[in-house]
Write an enzyme that holds these catalytic residues in place. Structure first.
Site, PDB file in Angstrom:
ATOM      1  N   LYS A  34      -5.205  11.134   1.116  1.00  0.00           N
ATOM      2  CA  LYS A  34      -5.397   9.766   1.605  1.00  0.00           C
ATOM      3  C   LYS A  34      -6.600   9.183   0.872  1.00  0.00           C
ATOM      4  CE  LYS A  34      -6.622   7.307   5.863  1.00  0.00           C
ATOM      5  NZ  LYS A  34      -6.744   7.415   7.337  1.00  0.00           N
ATOM      6  N   SER A  41     -13.188   1.843   9.986  1.00  0.00           N
ATOM      7  CA  SER A  41     -12.473   1.939   8.715  1.00  0.00           C
ATOM      8  C   SER A  41     -13.209   1.175   7.621  1.00  0.00           C
ATOM      9  CB  SER A  41     -11.072   1.360   8.868  1.00  0.00           C
ATOM     10  OG  SER A  41     -10.394   1.388   7.635  1.00  0.00           O
ATOM     11  N   ALA A  42     -13.155   1.714   6.412  1.00  0.00           N
ATOM     12  CA  ALA A  42     -13.693   0.984   5.253  1.00  0.00           C
ATOM     13  C   ALA A  42     -12.844  -0.244   4.941  1.00  0.00           C
ATOM     14  CB  ALA A  42     -13.772   1.907   4.043  1.00  0.00           C
ATOM     15  N   ASP A  43     -11.707  -0.392   5.628  1.00  0.00           N
ATOM     16  CA  ASP A  43     -10.906  -1.616   5.445  1.00  0.00           C
ATOM     17  C   ASP A  43     -11.747  -2.854   5.757  1.00  0.00           C
ATOM     18  OD1 ASP A  43      -8.765   0.060   4.933  1.00  0.00           O
ATOM     19  OD2 ASP A  43      -7.607  -0.487   6.726  1.00  0.00           O
ATOM     20  N   GLU A  66       0.834  -1.220   0.000  1.00  0.00           N
ATOM     21  CA  GLU A  66       0.000   0.000   0.000  1.00  0.00           C
ATOM     22  C   GLU A  66       0.862   1.262   0.000  1.00  0.00           C
ATOM     23  OE1 GLU A  66      -1.371   1.848   3.459  1.00  0.00           O
ATOM     24  OE2 GLU A  66      -1.005   0.115   4.749  1.00  0.00           O
ATOM     25  N   LYS A 123      -4.059  -1.750  14.522  1.00  0.00           N
ATOM     26  CA  LYS A 123      -3.278  -0.908  15.407  1.00  0.00           C
ATOM     27  C   LYS A 123      -3.927  -0.825  16.777  1.00  0.00           C
ATOM     28  CE  LYS A 123      -3.381   1.282  11.841  1.00  0.00           C
ATOM     29  NZ  LYS A 123      -3.807   2.325  10.966  1.00  0.00           N
TER      30      LYS A 123
HETATM   31  N1  PSU Z   1      -1.013   1.014   9.348  1.00  0.00           N
HETATM   32  C1  PSU Z   1       0.106   1.765   9.552  1.00  0.00           C
HETATM   33  N2  PSU Z   1       0.146   3.005   9.012  1.00  0.00           N
HETATM   34  C2  PSU Z   1      -0.892   3.488   8.252  1.00  0.00           C
HETATM   35  C3  PSU Z   1      -2.053   2.684   8.043  1.00  0.00           C
HETATM   36  C4  PSU Z   1      -2.054   1.462   8.607  1.00  0.00           C
HETATM   37  O1  PSU Z   1       1.028   1.333  10.219  1.00  0.00           O
HETATM   38  O2  PSU Z   1      -0.791   4.585   7.771  1.00  0.00           O
HETATM   39  C5  PSU Z   1      -3.175   3.171   7.159  1.00  0.00           C
HETATM   40  C6  PSU Z   1      -3.637   2.023   6.262  1.00  0.00           C
HETATM   41  O3  PSU Z   1      -3.546   2.466   4.927  1.00  0.00           O
HETATM   42  C7  PSU Z   1      -5.078   1.778   6.642  1.00  0.00           C
HETATM   43  C8  PSU Z   1      -5.491   3.168   7.070  1.00  0.00           C
HETATM   44  O4  PSU Z   1      -5.832   1.287   5.582  1.00  0.00           O
HETATM   45  O5  PSU Z   1      -4.360   3.602   7.822  1.00  0.00           O
HETATM   46  C9  PSU Z   1      -6.758   3.160   7.858  1.00  0.00           C
HETATM   47  O6  PSU Z   1      -7.270   4.464   7.908  1.00  0.00           O
HETATM   48  P1  PSU Z   1      -8.805   4.698   8.348  1.00  0.00           P
HETATM   49  O7  PSU Z   1      -8.847   4.282   9.780  1.00  0.00           O
HETATM   50  O8  PSU Z   1      -9.041   6.177   8.155  1.00  0.00           O
HETATM   51  O9  PSU Z   1      -9.637   3.864   7.441  1.00  0.00           O
HETATM   52 MN    MN Z   2     -12.359   6.360  10.003  1.00  0.00          MN
END
Ligand code: PSU
Ligand code: MN
Length: 306
Positions: free
Chosen positions: A90, A144-146, A29, A163
């Site tokens: 992002k 997250s949309a993940d 990524e 995390k």
């Molecule tokens: N893990 C890391 N650093 C990051 C991310 C994950 O160590 O920057 C990023 C990944 O790209 C993950 C995103 O998909 O953070 C999630 O962001 P959000 O919670 O806004 O969906």
């Molecule tokens: Mn979010």
């Protein structure tokens, strides 16, 4: 598998050839280097990940949006440019059409990267930590949309768990609801990114990359379309001291709240706070975690190609 992506997506010749010939490919990524890591460490880490895979005969496919073009297999120059772009966006999955139409540079999240990687026929994707359910999501709705994207993106994602800034229990429940299997690599303890054990158990452990490949093949045979999450803990002697973590996280959250940080700024803000608060120690762990996941992704891609 051939590409199902629209022609507006660019797949590099190197990646397209490796996929077509069934050689091992690992997707990487770009949010990790556009928004996750500080300069100049970000670019070093991104390029080192690629070089490490290439040295083993595995094709890296770093994915991001370059001048509006979703790209599978960014060139070294493109990675350098995105790493140094102050205006880089992002880009999660919902942002992809906007970034394309408005010709933006973008670092793709796990969700957007998994989508593009799968579309290009790539079966394995290594990242640091996944996005998931944030604390307080019951009222903020910040998930997250993940998670929802991985529910219908059949790829293997190697990570060190979610995390520790997230609500791990709630995230694991979501994975269950969304039919996303979580497999521990040589452990049944779900890793907590900065620490090797988040305190939560997972159902399955495997000891080899071949077993992971077999699980993915069974998933495909069953025509299921969910991702398989391979959880790879950081070594215990490389983790952040677990006894310090709760205190650091509590203060990170306090700062985010005080600064009115919400939405997609939350994750980068918290990671940055933790880096400053630990005087860079979390950064070292972050990089170690990522290295381990890239190496394991390479093993799994090689097993799948055999
Ligand atoms: N893990 C890391 N650093 C990051 C991310 C994950 O160590 O920057 C990023 C990944 O790209 C993950 C995103 O998909 O953070 C999630 O962001 P959000 O919670 O806004 O969906
Ligand atoms: Mn979010």
């Amino acid at each position: 598998m051939s590409s199902t992506l629209a022609t507006t997506v660019h797949v590099s010749e190197e990646v397209a050839a490796a996929v077509a010939e069934g050689r091992p490919v690992v997707a990487l990524e770009s949010t990790i280097f556009t928004h996750g890591l500080p300069r100049p460490r970000n670019i070093e880490v991104a390029l080192e990940a690629e070089a490490g895979l290439r040295a083993r005969g595995i094709t890296p496919a770093t994915i991001g949006v370059y001048k509006g073009v979703p790209t599978v297999g960014l060139s070294i120059e493109q990675i350098e440019e995105l790493s140094n772009d102050d205006a880089v966006t992002k880009v999660s999955l919902r942002d992809l059409p906007v970034a394309a139409a408005l010709r933006l540079n973008g670092g793709t999240t796990v969700a957007a990267t998994a989508f593009l990687a799968h579309g290009a026929g790539i079966k394995v994707f290594s990242t640091g930590g996944l996005g998931g359910v944030h604390h307080g999501a019951a009222t903020s709705f910040d998930e997250s949309a993940d998670t929802t994207t991985l529910a219908h993106t059949p790829i293997i994602v190697v990570s060190a768990g979610v995390k520790s800034i997230l609500d791990v229990a709630a995230t694991l429940e979501r994975f269950e609801t969304l039919n996303i299997p979580v497999i521990g690599y040589k452990t049944k303890k779900y890793p907590g990114f900065y620490v090797s054990d988040s305190g939560f158990e997972i159902g399955y452990a495997v000891d080899t990359a071949e077993e992971v490949a077999a699980i993915a093949n069974a998933r495909d045979d069953l025509k299921l379309d969910s991702a398989i999450l391979l959880a790879n803990p950081v070594a215990e002697d490389k983790q952040l001291p677990p006894e310090e973590l709760d205190d650091i996280l509590a203060r990170a959250w306090g700062e985010a709240e005080k600064n009115g940080i919400t939405g997609n700024e939350t994750t980068p803000f918290l990671l940055d706070f933790i880096q400053r608060d630990t005087h860079g120690r979390s950064l070292t762990v972050n990089v170690d975690v990522y290295r381990g996941n890239v190496a394991l992704g390479g093993d799994v891609a090689a097993a799948l190609a055999r």
